[in-house]
Design a protein around this motif. Sequence first.
Motif, PDB file in Angstrom:
ATOM      1  N   ALA A   9       0.842  -1.194   0.000  1.00  0.00           N
ATOM      2  CA  ALA A   9       0.000   0.000   0.000  1.00  0.00           C
ATOM      3  C   ALA A   9       0.875   1.242   0.000  1.00  0.00           C
ATOM      4  O   ALA A   9       1.596   1.498   0.964  1.00  0.00           O
ATOM      5  CB  ALA A   9      -0.915  -0.008   1.221  1.00  0.00           C
ATOM      6  N   GLY A  10       0.835   1.994  -1.096  1.00  0.00           N
ATOM      7  CA  GLY A  10       1.583   3.241  -1.167  1.00  0.00           C
ATOM      8  C   GLY A  10       2.774   3.183  -2.104  1.00  0.00           C
ATOM      9  O   GLY A  10       3.615   2.291  -1.983  1.00  0.00           O
ATOM     10  N   GLY A  15       7.385   2.236  -0.206  1.00  0.00           N
ATOM     11  CA  GLY A  15       6.687   1.235  -1.000  1.00  0.00           C
ATOM     12  C   GLY A  15       7.459   0.819  -2.234  1.00  0.00           C
ATOM     13  O   GLY A  15       7.522  -0.375  -2.572  1.00  0.00           O
ATOM     14  N   GLU A  33      -1.690   2.300  -5.181  1.00  0.00           N
ATOM     15  CA  GLU A  33      -1.485   3.713  -4.885  1.00  0.00           C
ATOM     16  C   GLU A  33      -2.811   4.465  -5.002  1.00  0.00           C
ATOM     17  O   GLU A  33      -3.576   4.273  -5.959  1.00  0.00           O
ATOM     18  CB  GLU A  33      -0.465   4.294  -5.859  1.00  0.00           C
ATOM     19  N   ARG A  34      -3.102   5.342  -4.031  1.00  0.00           N
ATOM     20  CA  ARG A  34      -4.399   6.011  -4.021  1.00  0.00           C
ATOM     21  C   ARG A  34      -4.526   7.103  -5.077  1.00  0.00           C
ATOM     22  O   ARG A  34      -5.629   7.385  -5.555  1.00  0.00           O
ATOM     23  CB  ARG A  34      -4.696   6.588  -2.640  1.00  0.00           C
ATOM     24  N   THR A 124      -2.972   2.258  -9.726  1.00  0.00           N
ATOM     25  CA  THR A 124      -3.248   3.594  -9.215  1.00  0.00           C
ATOM     26  C   THR A 124      -4.751   3.815  -9.038  1.00  0.00           C
ATOM     27  O   THR A 124      -5.578   3.055  -9.534  1.00  0.00           O
ATOM     28  CB  THR A 124      -2.669   4.662 -10.150  1.00  0.00           C
ATOM     29  N   THR A 127      -7.917   3.642  -3.272  1.00  0.00           N
ATOM     30  CA  THR A 127      -7.866   4.141  -1.896  1.00  0.00           C
ATOM     31  C   THR A 127      -8.204   2.998  -0.951  1.00  0.00           C
ATOM     32  O   THR A 127      -9.329   2.492  -0.957  1.00  0.00           O
ATOM     33  CB  THR A 127      -8.858   5.298  -1.690  1.00  0.00           C
ATOM     34  N   ASP A 156       2.176  -2.083   4.571  1.00  0.00           N
ATOM     35  CA  ASP A 156       1.585  -0.752   4.593  1.00  0.00           C
ATOM     36  C   ASP A 156       2.685   0.295   4.573  1.00  0.00           C
ATOM     37  O   ASP A 156       3.406   0.481   5.553  1.00  0.00           O
ATOM     38  CB  ASP A 156       0.708  -0.582   5.825  1.00  0.00           C
ATOM     39  N   SER A 158       1.848   3.498   3.425  1.00  0.00           N
ATOM     40  CA  SER A 158       0.994   4.594   2.973  1.00  0.00           C
ATOM     41  C   SER A 158       1.097   5.850   3.824  1.00  0.00           C
ATOM     42  O   SER A 158       0.332   6.791   3.635  1.00  0.00           O
ATOM     43  CB  SER A 158      -0.464   4.125   2.905  1.00  0.00           C
ATOM     44  N   SER A 162      -2.118   6.746   7.600  1.00  0.00           N
ATOM     45  CA  SER A 162      -2.576   5.479   7.046  1.00  0.00           C
ATOM     46  C   SER A 162      -3.888   5.016   7.669  1.00  0.00           C
ATOM     47  O   SER A 162      -4.002   4.882   8.894  1.00  0.00           O
ATOM     48  CB  SER A 162      -1.511   4.400   7.264  1.00  0.00           C
ATOM     49  N   SER A 295       4.005   4.951   8.424  1.00  0.00           N
ATOM     50  CA  SER A 295       2.824   4.246   8.930  1.00  0.00           C
ATOM     51  C   SER A 295       3.159   3.483  10.204  1.00  0.00           C
ATOM     52  O   SER A 295       2.285   3.218  11.029  1.00  0.00           O
ATOM     53  CB  SER A 295       2.265   3.288   7.874  1.00  0.00           C
TER      54      SER A 295
END
Length: 426
Positions: A9-10, A15, A33-34, A124, A127, A156, A158, A162, A295
């Motif tokens: 995540a991220g 990441g 990726e958000r 991408t 979320t 994680d 992110s 997070s 995170s």
Amino acid sequence: MKTLHIGIAGAGPAGLAAALMLSRSGHRVEILERFDVASPVGSGLMLQPTGLTVLNTLGLLQPMLSLGSRIDRLYGADAKSGRTVLDVRYDALAGGRFGLAVQRAALFNTLHDAVVAAGLTIRTGVTLTDVRMSGGKAVLVDAEGREAGAYDLVIDASGARSALAAGSTAAPKVRELAYGAFWATLESDGLAHDRHALVQRYDRAKVMIGILPAGSARADDRERVAFFWSLKVADAEAIREAGLGRWKARILDYWPDCAPLLDQISDWEQLTLARYAHRTMRPPVSGRIAFVGDSAHSTSPQLGQGANMALLDVTALSHALDTHGDLDTALAAYATARRNHVALFQLLSLLFTPFYQSDSTALAWLRDRLVATVARTPPMQALLASIVSGTLVDPFKPAALAECDWQAIRTGTQGLSVGPQRAVSA
């Protein structure tokens, strides 16, 4: 360890580095990726000998050295009297260590280019809000409640806000710090500055202004500097409403040499307001989730350890997975490997920050007189240099890293690593 399917995540530095390192160990990885387009966030940062050693194991040290500015000294002075408040030199330590100031974009671009070249997957616009177990797999859940993927292990990376960390059984208490900073990346034309030093000016602990040479974002770009102004986050809106002119005049009153930088700022949108929080996840694992970087632990940037700690986390986690056949045992080993180093630097940051960012007049007085005097004595010079370097306790052995030969790198006689290079003993 068998080959794992790992969801990361991220797509920040932690990441991206995790994806590179774990894929080279034979694991199947993908990054979620958000943002719709993975991109760097922020202005400049310091890569310490710790982070640089990790980049060397990834074969990425030479690209970073070519983009960054070598930092030999951290210097700060009282803005009104000119009295030296801080003077930390890396050469107080044996071995030739140094820091490297870089634009966040340079670190991101270097890692992202390597991930793309390796053909690793980056998804991408995803979320993530939760992780749940199903059929022995860690299932990532997005903001719409849909399954985003099922993995043997989730990492994680992110960041400090997070959602995965906040919703985990190991979620730590978050202490929002009152002080943050305006940051901008600007041209250095006409600026009189030391290309090998982070230089700061202080007015007690309420005002801190800094100039960090930050090199180039890419090989064909011009060199820039990161400029920052410390302030209470709660005051940011009032400062904006008072206008750029008033803010610039205040800075020039403290430090007239900043004029070439301030001339480039014509809109508040050119400045990023960074907010900081202190939090430490103990342990940095929860079920089939491993937390790395902010995170897992975040704090003020006073010691410049953020990205470096994240890179060490990734290396320690990769080493734990390499040397243990059972995933639960490996995650426990990762937590143990990072425990002492993280705890020490979180504590140091918590202790140092009020001397540089707070409303305390007494602490600023002590810093300017007692601390500055003590810091000039030989034992303290080396101690402060080891704190800044991130090496006050050995961060390398728990991650089975072989530290770089800094003298050889300075003289260009060391052949830099082109792949993972670990110490012989764990």
